[in-house]
Design a protein around this motif. Sequence first.
Motif, PDB file in Angstrom:
ATOM      1  N   ARG A  86       0.840  -1.203   0.000  1.00 49.98           N
ATOM      2  CA  ARG A  86       0.000   0.000   0.000  1.00 49.98           C
ATOM      3  C   ARG A  86       0.873   1.249   0.000  1.00 49.98           C
ATOM      4  O   ARG A  86       1.987   1.242   0.489  1.00 49.98           O
ATOM      5  CB  ARG A  86      -0.903   0.006   1.225  1.00 49.98           C
ATOM      6  N   SER A  87       0.282   2.306  -0.520  1.00 51.47           N
ATOM      7  CA  SER A  87       0.957   3.604  -0.488  1.00 51.47           C
ATOM      8  C   SER A  87       0.826   4.160   0.931  1.00 51.47           C
ATOM      9  O   SER A  87       0.045   3.651   1.735  1.00 51.47           O
ATOM     10  CB  SER A  87       0.296   4.553  -1.497  1.00 51.47           C
ATOM     11  N   SER A  89      -0.799   6.556   1.892  1.00 52.25           N
ATOM     12  CA  SER A  89      -2.188   6.960   2.135  1.00 52.25           C
ATOM     13  C   SER A  89      -3.105   5.758   2.356  1.00 52.25           C
ATOM     14  O   SER A  89      -4.268   5.919   2.687  1.00 52.25           O
ATOM     15  CB  SER A  89      -2.705   7.793   0.961  1.00 52.25           C
ATOM     16  N   GLY A  90      -2.575   4.537   2.137  1.00 53.80           N
ATOM     17  CA  GLY A  90      -3.375   3.328   2.353  1.00 53.80           C
ATOM     18  C   GLY A  90      -3.942   2.719   1.090  1.00 53.80           C
ATOM     19  O   GLY A  90      -4.579   1.670   1.136  1.00 53.80           O
ATOM     20  N   ARG A  91      -3.706   3.356  -0.051  1.00 48.03           N
ATOM     21  CA  ARG A  91      -4.208   2.795  -1.306  1.00 48.03           C
ATOM     22  C   ARG A  91      -3.386   1.583  -1.715  1.00 48.03           C
ATOM     23  O   ARG A  91      -2.165   1.574  -1.596  1.00 48.03           O
ATOM     24  CB  ARG A  91      -4.154   3.829  -2.426  1.00 48.03           C
ATOM     25  N   ILE A  92      -4.097   0.575  -2.226  1.00 46.86           N
ATOM     26  CA  ILE A  92      -3.427  -0.650  -2.679  1.00 46.86           C
ATOM     27  C   ILE A  92      -2.679  -0.361  -3.968  1.00 46.86           C
ATOM     28  O   ILE A  92      -3.186   0.317  -4.864  1.00 46.86           O
ATOM     29  CB  ILE A  92      -4.468  -1.772  -2.901  1.00 46.86           C
ATOM     30  N   ASP A  93      -1.470  -0.900  -4.064  1.00 45.97           N
ATOM     31  CA  ASP A  93      -0.664  -0.773  -5.277  1.00 45.97           C
ATOM     32  C   ASP A  93      -1.390  -1.467  -6.422  1.00 45.97           C
ATOM     33  O   ASP A  93      -1.704  -2.656  -6.342  1.00 45.97           O
ATOM     34  CB  ASP A  93       0.715  -1.400  -5.047  1.00 45.97           C
ATOM     35  N   ARG A  94      -1.693  -0.735  -7.483  1.00 44.74           N
ATOM     36  CA  ARG A  94      -2.497  -1.263  -8.596  1.00 44.74           C
ATOM     37  C   ARG A  94      -1.817  -2.441  -9.293  1.00 44.74           C
ATOM     38  O   ARG A  94      -2.488  -3.403  -9.668  1.00 44.74           O
ATOM     39  CB  ARG A  94      -2.810  -0.158  -9.609  1.00 44.74           C
ATOM     40  N   ALA A 127      -9.947  -5.549  -4.330  1.00 50.50           N
ATOM     41  CA  ALA A 127      -8.615  -4.946  -4.228  1.00 50.50           C
ATOM     42  C   ALA A 127      -8.246  -4.217  -5.517  1.00 50.50           C
ATOM     43  O   ALA A 127      -7.561  -3.189  -5.486  1.00 50.50           O
ATOM     44  CB  ALA A 127      -7.574  -6.019  -3.909  1.00 50.50           C
ATOM     45  N   GLY A 129     -10.308  -2.663  -7.287  1.00 51.99           N
ATOM     46  CA  GLY A 129     -11.162  -1.493  -7.403  1.00 51.99           C
ATOM     47  C   GLY A 129     -12.473  -1.720  -8.133  1.00 51.99           C
ATOM     48  O   GLY A 129     -13.188  -0.772  -8.432  1.00 51.99           O
ATOM     49  N   ARG A 131     -15.772  -2.940  -7.480  1.00 52.43           N
ATOM     50  CA  ARG A 131     -16.712  -3.348  -6.430  1.00 52.43           C
ATOM     51  C   ARG A 131     -17.929  -4.081  -6.991  1.00 52.43           C
ATOM     52  O   ARG A 131     -18.450  -4.989  -6.369  1.00 52.43           O
ATOM     53  CB  ARG A 131     -17.177  -2.119  -5.636  1.00 52.43           C
TER      54      ARG A 131
END
Length: 152
Positions: A86-87, A89-94, A127, A129, A131
Amino acid sequence: MRIRSVLGAVALTALLTIYVVVVASRGVALIRTGEPVGVVLGLGVLVLPLLAVALVAREWVLAVAVQRMADELAAAGQLPVDELPRSPSGRIDRAAAREAFETARLDAEAHPGDWAARYRLGFAYDAAGDRRRARASLRLAAKLRRDGHRGV
């Protein structure tokens, strides 16, 4: 953390219940006017609470099914663990999410009747993105499990 999530969902459902009751009472009041326009508007207004109740009930049923599947996988030591980078900021690495998705997709394609594979694919979609597809995959996993297909 699980209790907080459940309490949050219950609180939102309670707020929605208040909304449904208020809107439904307005719809009934319009119908009781007896005037054609009021009756038609009242019936139209009653559609919203019915739709809201149906959608919320569907999501609660899915949530319960997903939790049961998670419990079963955890008991078998097969619950997927989110170890994606994760970055800050908490975003998952694409890129990592795409790689994990590909693995889950191939597993689900290789085992089309395996609810556990569909469950893992649902979380891989999430994960990545997507949904909408995540929910669809979890619904299919729940259906497969309910129908007695393989799993754990």
